[in-house]
Write a protein that holds these residues in place. Sequence first.
Motif, PDB file in Angstrom:
ATOM      1  N   ARG A 135     -33.482 -18.584 -38.300  1.00  0.00           N
ATOM      2  CA  ARG A 135     -32.626 -19.348 -39.272  1.00  0.00           C
ATOM      3  C   ARG A 135     -31.222 -19.263 -39.152  1.00  0.00           C
ATOM      4  O   ARG A 135     -30.349 -20.193 -39.130  1.00  0.00           O
ATOM      5  CB  ARG A 135     -33.143 -18.831 -40.612  1.00  0.00           C
ATOM      6  N   ARG A 136     -30.647 -18.109 -38.740  1.00  0.00           N
ATOM      7  CA  ARG A 136     -28.875 -18.037 -38.809  1.00  0.00           C
ATOM      8  C   ARG A 136     -28.762 -18.470 -37.483  1.00  0.00           C
ATOM      9  O   ARG A 136     -27.499 -18.999 -37.552  1.00  0.00           O
ATOM     10  CB  ARG A 136     -28.862 -16.306 -38.404  1.00  0.00           C
ATOM     11  N   GLU A 141     -21.966 -12.298 -38.217  1.00  0.00           N
ATOM     12  CA  GLU A 141     -23.022 -12.303 -39.078  1.00  0.00           C
ATOM     13  C   GLU A 141     -24.298 -12.968 -38.494  1.00  0.00           C
ATOM     14  O   GLU A 141     -25.281 -12.575 -38.542  1.00  0.00           O
ATOM     15  CB  GLU A 141     -22.677 -13.555 -40.065  1.00  0.00           C
ATOM     16  N   LEU A 142     -23.868 -13.869 -37.367  1.00  0.00           N
ATOM     17  CA  LEU A 142     -25.082 -14.279 -36.450  1.00  0.00           C
ATOM     18  C   LEU A 142     -25.712 -13.071 -35.861  1.00  0.00           C
ATOM     19  O   LEU A 142     -26.941 -12.987 -35.705  1.00  0.00           O
ATOM     20  CB  LEU A 142     -24.694 -15.241 -35.466  1.00  0.00           C
ATOM     21  N   HIS A 165     -35.882 -15.068 -39.214  1.00  0.00           N
ATOM     22  CA  HIS A 165     -34.473 -14.645 -39.863  1.00  0.00           C
ATOM     23  C   HIS A 165     -33.622 -14.912 -38.906  1.00  0.00           C
ATOM     24  O   HIS A 165     -32.687 -15.703 -39.119  1.00  0.00           O
ATOM     25  CB  HIS A 165     -34.557 -13.076 -40.430  1.00  0.00           C
ATOM     26  N   ALA A 166     -33.705 -14.478 -37.560  1.00  0.00           N
ATOM     27  CA  ALA A 166     -32.665 -14.779 -36.545  1.00  0.00           C
ATOM     28  C   ALA A 166     -32.945 -16.170 -35.958  1.00  0.00           C
ATOM     29  O   ALA A 166     -31.677 -16.802 -35.988  1.00  0.00           O
ATOM     30  CB  ALA A 166     -33.024 -13.849 -35.234  1.00  0.00           C
ATOM     31  N   ALA A 197     -27.741 -10.683 -37.740  1.00  0.00           N
ATOM     32  CA  ALA A 197     -29.323 -11.313 -37.851  1.00  0.00           C
ATOM     33  C   ALA A 197     -30.121 -11.124 -36.638  1.00  0.00           C
ATOM     34  O   ALA A 197     -31.385 -11.142 -36.972  1.00  0.00           O
ATOM     35  CB  ALA A 197     -28.963 -12.682 -38.245  1.00  0.00           C
ATOM     36  N   HIS A 199     -38.565 -10.683 -38.754  1.00  0.00           N
ATOM     37  CA  HIS A 199     -37.368 -10.578 -38.071  1.00  0.00           C
ATOM     38  C   HIS A 199     -37.021 -11.869 -37.353  1.00  0.00           C
ATOM     39  O   HIS A 199     -35.688 -12.205 -37.212  1.00  0.00           O
ATOM     40  CB  HIS A 199     -37.101  -9.274 -37.400  1.00  0.00           C
ATOM     41  N   TRP A 249     -21.715  -6.344 -41.458  1.00  0.00           N
ATOM     42  CA  TRP A 249     -20.592  -6.946 -40.463  1.00  0.00           C
ATOM     43  C   TRP A 249     -19.146  -7.169 -41.038  1.00  0.00           C
ATOM     44  O   TRP A 249     -17.953  -6.916 -40.246  1.00  0.00           O
ATOM     45  CB  TRP A 249     -21.056  -8.443 -39.871  1.00  0.00           C
TER      46      TRP A 249
END
Lengths: 300, 257
Positions: free
Chosen positions: B17-18, A98-99, B14-15, A102, B11, A110
Motif C-alpha cells: 500500500r505504501r 515513510e516508505l 501494508h508495504a 513501511a 506487513h 521516521w
Amino acid sequence: MAVIEVAGLSKAYGRRQVLEGVSFGVERGEVFGLLGPNGAGKTTAVECCEGLRRADTGTVRVLGLDPVKDAHRLRPRIGIQLQQAQLQGALRVGEALELYAALYPNPRDWRELLDEWGLADQRRTPFDKLSGGQRQRLFIALALIGNPEVAFLDELTTALDPQGRRDTWELIRRIRDDGVTVVLVSHFMDEVEALCDRAAVLDGGRIVATGTPAELIARSGTGGTLGFRPTAPLDTARLAALPGVTGVEERDGRVEVSGVGDFADEVTGLLAREGIVVTGLRIREHSLDDAYLALTRHDS
Amino acid sequence: MNHTAQHAAHHTAHAVRRLAVAEARLFLREPLTAFFGLAFPVVLFLVLGSVPALRKTSPGMHGMSTIQLYAPILAVFTLLLLGLNGLPSLLAAYRERGVLRRMSASPVRPALLFGALLPLYLAVAVVSVLLVVVAGPLLGVALPRQPLGFLLAFLLAAAALLSIGLLLAAVVPSAKAGNAVGALAFFPMMFFSGIWLPREFMPALLNRIGDFTPSGAAVQTLQDAWAGHFPHAVGLLTLAAYAVLAGAAAARLFRWE
C-alpha cells in the motif's frame, strides 16, 4: 557473542577471484572496519554478509542466520547502506523515510531520524535536488529506519565535506552507544582510526591483518619518527646502533630518526647522557595510514 | 494461517500500500505522463466527436459512426501508453539508478513493486476508460451494451499490454534503451489499434494480422462488447496468451541490477 562469523569465504565473478578464504568475526556492540584499497573485495565481502550475494565457498553467519537462505528472517534485523544507489528522482525525503519505514516490521519513527540526521529542512525536497551530503545522510537514515541490530555502512563519508564527516562520526558513535553493531567499509584511515574498535585489512581478496587500530599499527612494523636539531656535534652512527632505531638521516643540521617500539626513549636517553641540547624537537607517530600502506604494499 | 504468517501477510499488504501511494504521487508529479495517461483519450474523443461528419453513421461501417469506431481505440490508448512507454522506461531507469537494488536490501522483495505499480497503472487505465465511456452518450456513443464482456476484454487487454511492458522492461539494458524499445513497440501497436486508420478501413489482410496483435485484439474485443456482442473467443484467447507468455517470460528474465 559474535554477531557476524565469516569463515573461509571465497567468491569469484566469472574467472576473476574477488575473495579468497576470508575469515573474520564481529562482536556485538562493536564498530568493525573493513578496509583496503579499491578492488580489494570489501564491498563483495559485506554484500555476502547482507545476503545480497551468495558465497561460492565458506560459511557466513549473521545473528546466527545464513544471510541468503534465511534472508526473510535476517533482513528485518539489519540495516544496509549501499555504496551506489539512488532513489526515485521525484521522491521527497520525508516520503522516502515513510516508505522505507513501511518495509520493516518494527521501524523507528521516521520523523525522529529526519531530525537526527539534519534533514528536517529537506523533508519536502525531492531526491534529485539533494546535495551529495544530504543524499548520504538520507541513506544512512534509511539504513537505520528498521531499528537494526547490525548496520552495514559502505563508504559512508565519501560524499561529505570535512565538517560533515566529523558530524557523521559523532552520529556513528551514537548509533554504537545505542547498542547497534556497526560494520564500516572504508578506505579512509582516519575514519577507521577514529571510529573502529577493530578492523580487518583486505588486500587482493585476502585478509592481511585484523586487530584494533593500535594493533594494526604495531603489527605493520611502522613506528614513528623523531626529528630534532642538535646544538652540538652528534655521531649519527651511535643513534643508528640504538635498539629499535631503523634509520637515521641528517640533512642541513637536522636529524630524523625513525624506528619502532621504545626507540624514542632510547634516543632521548642518549641525548641526555651526552648532554646534547636539541631544538625543534618533533615526534610523529605513524598513523594507521602508514600501517595500511605497509600492509597493502605490493612488492612488484 | 498461524499468527506469524498472518502478521507477515499484514506487513506485506501494508508495504505494498505504501509503495502504491508513493508511486501514485510520483506518477502525478510527471504532468505530461499524467495528462496523456488520464485525460488525453477523453480529450481527443471529445475533439473528434465535435466534428459532425464523424458522428454520422454510415452503412459502409455496419451502421456505425467514425466516433463509435474510435471509442474502443481510445480506451486502449492509455494501456498502450502505460505498457509500452511507461513501464519499460520507468523500470529500466529504476534498475539503472539502483532503486531496485536499494529496495532489494530491505526486508521486502523488490517484486512487491510490481504489486504496487500494476494496480496503479490499471487504476489509471480504468479512470481513462471510464472518462471515455461516460463521455460517449454526449457524442451519440451508447454505453457498452455487453458490460460483462467489456470488463473481461478490458482486463485481459490490460494484462496483455502491461505484461508486454514488463517483458520489455526485463530485457532492455538501460533507461535509454527502454525509451527506444518502448517507442519502437508503441507505434506499430498504435497502428494496429487503428488510431490512424480504423481497422474497418484497413485492407483485409492487415485487419486479419491485426486480430492477432495485442492492440488489434484489444480494440476488436472491446468494440464487440460495446456493440452488444460477447467478444469473440479468438480475440480473448489472443489477449490471454500474450498476458501469460509475456508475463512468464518477464518473470524469468527480469534482472534487479
